[in-house]
Design a protein around this motif. Structure first.
Motif, PDB file in Angstrom:
ATOM      1  N   ARG A 233     -20.142  17.319  -5.710  1.00  6.83           N
ATOM      2  CA  ARG A 233     -20.413  16.447  -4.572  1.00  6.83           C
ATOM      3  C   ARG A 233     -19.337  16.530  -3.497  1.00  6.83           C
ATOM      4  O   ARG A 233     -19.618  16.288  -2.327  1.00  6.83           O
ATOM      5  CB  ARG A 233     -20.568  15.007  -5.034  1.00  6.83           C
ATOM      6  CG  ARG A 233     -19.320  14.383  -5.671  1.00  6.83           C
ATOM      7  CD  ARG A 233     -19.560  12.909  -5.922  1.00  6.83           C
ATOM      8  NE  ARG A 233     -18.459  12.288  -6.648  1.00  6.83           N
ATOM      9  CZ  ARG A 233     -18.111  11.023  -6.499  1.00  6.83           C
ATOM     10  NH1 ARG A 233     -18.794  10.256  -5.669  1.00  6.83           N
ATOM     11  NH2 ARG A 233     -17.110  10.519  -7.188  1.00  6.83           N
ATOM     12  N   TRP A 234     -18.125  16.906  -3.864  1.00  8.44           N
ATOM     13  CA  TRP A 234     -17.054  16.982  -2.857  1.00  8.44           C
ATOM     14  C   TRP A 234     -17.225  18.193  -1.950  1.00  8.44           C
ATOM     15  O   TRP A 234     -16.826  18.165  -0.792  1.00  8.44           O
ATOM     16  CB  TRP A 234     -15.692  17.002  -3.551  1.00  8.44           C
ATOM     17  CG  TRP A 234     -15.525  15.829  -4.464  1.00  8.44           C
ATOM     18  CD1 TRP A 234     -15.404  15.843  -5.825  1.00  8.44           C
ATOM     19  CD2 TRP A 234     -15.513  14.440  -4.089  1.00  8.44           C
ATOM     20  NE1 TRP A 234     -15.306  14.574  -6.316  1.00  8.44           N
ATOM     21  CE2 TRP A 234     -15.360  13.677  -5.275  1.00  8.44           C
ATOM     22  CE3 TRP A 234     -15.611  13.768  -2.871  1.00  8.44           C
ATOM     23  CZ2 TRP A 234     -15.315  12.300  -5.270  1.00  8.44           C
ATOM     24  CZ3 TRP A 234     -15.553  12.382  -2.862  1.00  8.44           C
ATOM     25  CH2 TRP A 234     -15.407  11.663  -4.053  1.00  8.44           C
TER      26      TRP A 234
ATOM     27  N   SER B  42     -13.791  17.892  -9.539  1.00  6.92           N
ATOM     28  CA  SER B  42     -13.664  16.607 -10.236  1.00  6.92           C
ATOM     29  C   SER B  42     -14.820  15.681  -9.878  1.00  6.92           C
ATOM     30  O   SER B  42     -15.338  15.696  -8.750  1.00  6.92           O
ATOM     31  CB  SER B  42     -12.341  15.948  -9.855  1.00  6.92           C
ATOM     32  OG  SER B  42     -12.245  14.658 -10.419  1.00  6.92           O
ATOM     33  N   SER B  43     -15.211  14.861 -10.814  1.00  6.64           N
ATOM     34  CA  SER B  43     -16.291  13.897 -10.579  1.00  6.64           C
ATOM     35  C   SER B  43     -15.762  12.544 -10.128  1.00  6.64           C
ATOM     36  O   SER B  43     -16.530  11.691  -9.677  1.00  6.64           O
ATOM     37  CB  SER B  43     -17.122  13.713 -11.864  1.00  6.64           C
ATOM     38  OG  SER B  43     -16.308  13.200 -12.915  1.00  6.64           O
ATOM     39  N   THR B  44     -14.446  12.340 -10.223  1.00  9.09           N
ATOM     40  CA  THR B  44     -13.864  11.045  -9.843  1.00  9.09           C
ATOM     41  C   THR B  44     -13.546  11.024  -8.356  1.00  9.09           C
ATOM     42  O   THR B  44     -13.387  12.064  -7.719  1.00  9.09           O
ATOM     43  CB  THR B  44     -12.580  10.778 -10.653  1.00  9.09           C
ATOM     44  OG1 THR B  44     -11.631  11.827 -10.399  1.00  9.09           O
ATOM     45  CG2 THR B  44     -12.889  10.717 -12.131  1.00  9.09           C
TER      46      THR B  44
ATOM     47  N   GLY C 254     -14.245  14.668 -15.308  1.00  2.00           N
ATOM     48  CA  GLY C 254     -15.643  15.094 -15.284  1.00  2.00           C
ATOM     49  C   GLY C 254     -15.811  16.158 -14.212  1.00  2.00           C
ATOM     50  O   GLY C 254     -14.877  16.475 -13.469  1.00  2.00           O
ATOM     51  N   TRP C 255     -17.018  16.697 -14.124  1.00  2.00           N
ATOM     52  CA  TRP C 255     -17.253  17.813 -13.209  1.00  2.00           C
ATOM     53  C   TRP C 255     -18.388  17.476 -12.246  1.00  2.00           C
ATOM     54  O   TRP C 255     -19.394  16.891 -12.640  1.00  2.00           O
ATOM     55  CB  TRP C 255     -17.578  19.083 -13.996  1.00  2.00           C
ATOM     56  CG  TRP C 255     -16.520  19.420 -14.989  1.00  2.00           C
ATOM     57  CD1 TRP C 255     -16.504  19.106 -16.317  1.00  2.00           C
ATOM     58  CD2 TRP C 255     -15.288  20.102 -14.728  1.00  2.00           C
ATOM     59  NE1 TRP C 255     -15.356  19.552 -16.911  1.00  2.00           N
ATOM     60  CE2 TRP C 255     -14.584  20.171 -15.956  1.00  2.00           C
ATOM     61  CE3 TRP C 255     -14.710  20.655 -13.594  1.00  2.00           C
ATOM     62  CZ2 TRP C 255     -13.349  20.777 -16.077  1.00  2.00           C
ATOM     63  CZ3 TRP C 255     -13.465  21.266 -13.715  1.00  2.00           C
ATOM     64  CH2 TRP C 255     -12.795  21.318 -14.937  1.00  2.00           C
ATOM     65  N   SER C 256     -18.206  17.860 -10.964  1.00  2.00           N
ATOM     66  CA  SER C 256     -19.218  17.577  -9.952  1.00  2.00           C
ATOM     67  C   SER C 256     -19.014  18.491  -8.753  1.00  2.00           C
ATOM     68  O   SER C 256     -17.903  18.968  -8.503  1.00  2.00           O
ATOM     69  CB  SER C 256     -19.134  16.111  -9.510  1.00  2.00           C
ATOM     70  OG  SER C 256     -20.024  15.858  -8.438  1.00  2.00           O
TER      71      SER C 256
END
Length: 272
Positions: free
Chosen positions: A53-54, A38-40, A49-51
Motif C-alpha cells: 500500500r505504501w 511494511s504493513s504498519t 507484516g507485508w503490504s
C-alpha cells in the motif's frame, strides 16, 4: 604446494573483503527496501507484516506527482542546455588558446568542490536582492551550474579520444573552423554528449541541497517534496518511493549500458 594454497587463501580473503565492503555499502539500501513493504503505518525494521500500500500512496500522493512533473521539466531543460553550453565551452577550452583559459575552466569546475547549499543560498540571496521571482528559470539555471562540470568532463574525455588528424585534414581541405566542428567534431563526440546528458539528467533529477533554497511550492522538485513529506509523516511511503527511485535510475543505466555501452557512451573504450 604451500605457495599455491597461500595464493588461494589470499584470493578467497580478497573476495570475502570485497563482499563485506559491498554489503556494508548496500546495507542502508537493503534496510529501506525491506521496510518499504511494511504493513504498519510507522517505519519498523524488520517489518511485522507485508503490504504494497505504501507504493500505491507514493505514486498517488499529489505533492510527489507534482514534484515529479516539476523535476522532469527542470531536468529536461537543465541537462539539454548544460550539454549545449558544456560542449561549446569544452571544445573552446580543449582546442583553442585564449586569455584566462585556466581561470574559466576553474570557475566552470568549481561546483565540484563548492557545497551545493552554498550555491543555493547564494542564488537565493541574489534573487532576493534583485527582487526576482523564484520560478523555473532560477531552478533550471541552478541545476545547469551544478551539472555542467560533469558534462565538461564527459566531453573532455571524448575530445581526448578523438583523432585530431581528422579535424586537421578537414581544415587543410578548406573547411572553416566552425564547419570542422559541426561536420567532424560534434558527430564524432556524440557518445560523449549523450553520456554527459544522461549523467546530467540523473544528477539534476536527484538534486536536493541547492533546490531546497530556491524552489517554491509551485516549483519544488521530487527530492524537496520528499523532504517536506518526512517533516510531517513517518510512514514507509518514503521508503517505497526511494525503492522506485533506485529502480528507475538503475534501469536507465542498465538500458544505456545494454544498447550503447557506458564505455561507448563516454568514448573511453580500450583501443585495440
Amino acid at each position: 604446494m604451500t605457495r599455491s594454497l597461500n595464493n588461494k587463501l589470499i584470493t578467497l580473503a580478497g573476495r570475502l573483503l570485497v563482499v563485506a565492503i559491498l554489503l556494508f555499502v548496500m546495507l542502508p539500501t537493503i534496510v529501506v527496501f525491506i521496510s518499504s513493504f511494511s504493513s504498519t503505518a510507522v517505519l519498523f525494521f524488520p517489518p511485522k507484516g507485508w503490504s504494497l500500500r505504501w507504493f500505491e500512496r507514493a505514486v498517488n500522493y499529489d505533492d510527489f506527482r507534482h514534484g515529479f512533473y516539476s523535476g522532469l521539466i527542470v531536468t529536461a531543460w537543465a541537462s539539454s542546455l548544460a550539454v549545449i553550453i558544456g560542449a561549446t565551452l569544452a571544445i573552446a577550452i580543449e582546442r583553442y588558446s585564449f586569455a584566462c583559459k585556466q581561470v574559466l575552466e576553474g570557475v566552470l569546475l568549481s561546483p565540484l568542490f563548492i557545497p551545493h547549499f552554498t550555491i543555493g543560498l547564494g542564488l537565493l540571496m541574489l534573487v532576493s536582492q534583485l527582487n526576482l521571482g523564484r520560478g523555473y528559470p532560477l531552478v533550471i539555471f541552478c541545476h545547469i551550474v551544478l551539472v555542467l562540470p560533469f558534462v565538461l568532463r564527459s566531453v573532455y574525455v571524448s575530445l581526448k579520444n578523438l583523432e585530431q588528424r581528422i579535424e586537421l585534414a578537414a581544415a587543410s581541405l578548406g573547411a572553416s573552423p566552425l564547419r570542422v566542428i559541426w561536420t567532424i567534431t560534434v558527430p564524432l563526440i556524440l557518445p560523449g554528449l549523450f553520456g554527459g546528458w544522461l549523467f546530467a539528467a540523473i544528477l539534476s533529477f536527484n538534486e536536493f541541497t541547492a533546490s531546497l533554497f530556491i524552489t517554491t511550492q509551485a516549483t519544488q522538485t521530487l527530492p524537496v517534496a520528499m523532504y517536506n513529506y518526512v517533516r510531517e509523516f513517518a510512514d514507509p511511503t518514503l521508503a517505497a518511493l526511494s525503492v522506485i527511485y533506485i529502480a528507475v535510475t538503475a534501469m536507465m543505466l542498465i538500458i544505456a549500458n545494454k544498447f550503447l555501452g557506458l564505455g561507448k557512451i563516454l568514448n573511453i573504450e580500450t583501443r585495440q
